[in-house]
Write a protein that holds these residues in place. Structure first.
Motif, PDB file in Angstrom:
ATOM      1  N   LEU A   1       0.701  -1.229  -0.092  1.00 22.15           N
ATOM      2  CA  LEU A   1      -0.033  -0.290   0.032  1.00 22.15           C
ATOM      3  C   LEU A   1       0.886   1.282  -0.010  1.00 22.15           C
TER       4      LEU A   1
ATOM      5  N   GLN B   1      -6.072  -3.316   7.591  1.00 19.99           N
ATOM      6  CA  GLN B   1      -4.775  -3.642   6.818  1.00 19.99           C
ATOM      7  C   GLN B   1      -4.454  -4.982   7.507  1.00 19.99           C
TER       8      GLN B   1
ATOM      9  N   ASP C   1       0.431  -5.919   3.498  1.00 21.15           N
ATOM     10  CA  ASP C   1      -0.057  -4.716   3.084  1.00 21.15           C
ATOM     11  C   ASP C   1       1.324  -3.647   2.989  1.00 21.15           C
TER      12      ASP C   1
ATOM     13  N   LEU D   1      -3.419   5.397   6.266  1.00 20.01           N
ATOM     14  CA  LEU D   1      -2.688   4.423   6.088  1.00 20.01           C
ATOM     15  C   LEU D   1      -1.700   3.826   7.230  1.00 20.01           C
TER      16      LEU D   1
END
Ligand code: GLU
Length: 308
Positions: free
Chosen positions: A117, A160, A165, A204
């Motif tokens: 990611l 996640q 990821d 994130l």
């Protein structure tokens, strides 16, 4: 501010330039949310990466915040003064084998890694090395396949699997600085932060931070990631974007623009000064008004070196 709840919020700028409009939006959102909840609000200077610190910018940011009527409830905490605390936690993580030393270069990693990611997922080359490593190496946190989910107050549910990821991420850099991801978790816990309202570029990062909180036995704050201010090309505004730096001389227009960007209703009567603005904002703020565009509200960070 009158505090009647255990709400404790914060604004955590990095002193890498003057306050720009994107940071102001995060500051306004976290302050208004704290006021609305009659909580307290702190400012922390995230100067953990001293190589990026611009001399004088911490004072300049604080001066601008003051001119805009922000009031913080404790002395400003500086990450650069917290090294021994970070070391204590780093040692514990290593002792418990949650962290391991790594000297792989970016190039080596890029050649072998698949893309996750936020760029290359570390392929785990150093995971098995247990010998004591000499100083000067980075430390990575061992991740796993557990699914980490949280309910963001704006961006809703986000999950996640870190090993897949993101990969084992750096918590201590080879240049001798503790990485943002670890410093922020330790500081938020030590400062008793219960609510984190910040820009969506950190959405994130949140599962990494939650994973660290769990390993370290820290409470998990609630999160709200506000939409990012982007330039005409859709890129996150950077500190270098001088055109958008906030002027302390025109506090009300700056506050009004941030307020409008956050999709909050205009004041029925124009506030005469910043104090009046905040008095009104304290009851008018409604985080539920912030809608998220259908595209994900975070920029894919091309060079996330300072946040690994
Ligand atoms: N220091 C970070 C920044 O200026 C914010 C970190 C955070 O709010 O967790 O973008």
């Amino acid at each position: 501010m009158t505090h009647t709840t255990d709400y404790q919020g914060r604004f955590a700028p990095s002193p890498t330039g003057s306050l720009h409009f994107g940071s102001l939006v995060a500051a306004v959102a976290s302050y208004a949310d704290a006021l609305r909840h009659q909580g307290s609000w702190l400012v922390r200077m995230e100067d953990v990466d001293e190589s990026r610190t611009v001399k004088g910018s911490a004072d300049e940011i604080l001066h601008t915040l003051e001119a805009l009527g922000f009031e913080w409830d404790q002395p400003v905490l500086l990450q650069s003064h917290r090294k021994s605390r970070y070391q204590e936690i780093l040692q514990w993580l290593q002792q418990e084998k949650h962290a391991y030393a790594c000297s792989c270069s970016r190039r080596q990693i890029a050649q072998q890694a698949r893309i996750g990611l936020e760029g290359p997922v570390y392929p785990g080359n150093c995971r098995q090395i247990t010998a004591n490593e000499p100083a000067g190496k980075a430390l990575r946190l061992r991740t796993n396949r557990e699914k980490i989910c949280f309910e963001d107050r704006i961006q809703r549910r986000h999950c996640q699997i870190l090993e897949r990821d993101i990969g084992d991420f750096i918590i201590y850099r080879s240049d001798g600085y503790t990485a943002y991801q670890l410093a922020v978790v330790i500081d938020d816990a030590d400062q008793g932060i219960t609510q984190i309202v910040r820009g969506a570029d950190l959405l994130l990062s949140t599962p990494r931070q939650i994973y660290l909180q769990r390993l370290l036995g820290f409470p998990q704050p609630e999160y709200a990631h506000v939409p990012l201010v982007t330039d005409a090309q859709g890129r996150k505004l950077s500190k270098q974007d001088q055109a958008r730096s906030v002027s302390a001389d025109k506090p009300l227009p700056a506050l009004r623009s941030a307020w409008e960007f956050l999709q909050q209703p205009p004041a029925p009567e124009e506030p005469g000064n910043v104090l009046e603005f905040w008095q009104w904002a304290a009851s008018a703020w409604d985080i539920g008004r912030i809608t998220i565009p259908s595209s994900p509200q975070y920029a894919v960070i091309q060079n996330p070196s300072h946040r690994q």
